[in-house]
Design a protein around this motif. Structure first.
Motif, PDB file in Angstrom:
ATOM      1  N   LEU A  32      38.077  45.014  41.889  1.00  0.00           N
ATOM      2  CA  LEU A  32      36.839  44.419  41.403  1.00  0.00           C
ATOM      3  C   LEU A  32      36.996  43.932  39.962  1.00  0.00           C
ATOM      4  N   ASP A  33      37.623  44.741  39.123  1.00  0.00           N
ATOM      5  CA  ASP A  33      37.876  44.381  37.726  1.00  0.00           C
ATOM      6  C   ASP A  33      39.319  43.896  37.621  1.00  0.00           C
ATOM      7  N   ASN A  34      39.548  42.606  37.818  1.00  0.00           N
ATOM      8  CA  ASN A  34      40.914  42.103  37.877  1.00  0.00           C
ATOM      9  C   ASN A  34      41.205  41.009  36.862  1.00  0.00           C
ATOM     10  N   GLY A  35      40.718  41.142  35.637  1.00  0.00           N
ATOM     11  CA  GLY A  35      41.153  40.242  34.575  1.00  0.00           C
ATOM     12  C   GLY A  35      40.199  39.136  34.211  1.00  0.00           C
ATOM     13  N   HIS A  36      39.641  38.426  35.180  1.00  0.00           N
ATOM     14  CA  HIS A  36      38.771  37.310  34.818  1.00  0.00           C
ATOM     15  C   HIS A  36      37.380  37.776  34.411  1.00  0.00           C
TER      16      HIS A  36
END
Length: 134
Positions: free
Chosen positions: A42-46
């Motif tokens: 879910l929290d992958n950089g973008h």
């Protein structure tokens, strides 16, 4: 500083010799209550990662002044002065934002800062010089 609902002591590290604690946040407990561990997938950089929390502001003013005095047609002197960090403004290092160490959340003292030092700037320095030209 304070204690969260789980009993964690937030931003209240006491170090020997430190009379005052500086913190990057006005209310570190409110910041702590708004963070959560990253969720894989879910929290992958973008939408999270670098750039969300900014560091301490950095500014510095240097000044140099020169004056040339003519003595004769052949001889002259030049007086110059250089001020480094003219206003003697403190530049604090960035505090740690480590979820595994809630006692150091945003604390800017030497025991908790990312660089190991409280201040990263040098105090005011003044250099005076006199040059004789012939």
């Amino acid at each position: 500083s304070g204690t969260d609902a789980a009993g964690n002591q937030i931003a209240n590290q006491n170090f020997s010799g430190a009379n005052v604690q500086y913190n990057a946040f006005a209310n570190p407990l409110a910041v702590w209550n708004n963070v959560r561990p990253a969720i894989l997938g879910l929290d992958n950089g973008h939408n999270s990662g670098t750039g969300l929390l900014r560091g301490m502001p950095f500014w510095n003013v240097d000044l140099s002044v020169k004056k040339n005095f003519r003595i004769t047609e052949r001889f002259s002197t030049t007086f110059s002065t250089v001020f480094t960090n003219l206003f003697n403004h403190d530049q604090f290092s960035d505090g740690t934002i480590d979820l595994s160490n809630p006692g150091c959340l945003g604390v800017l003292t030497a025991g908790c800062s990312a660089s190991g030092a409280t201040q990263i700037s040098n105090p005011r320095q003044i250099e005076l010089s006199l040059r004789i030209n012939f």
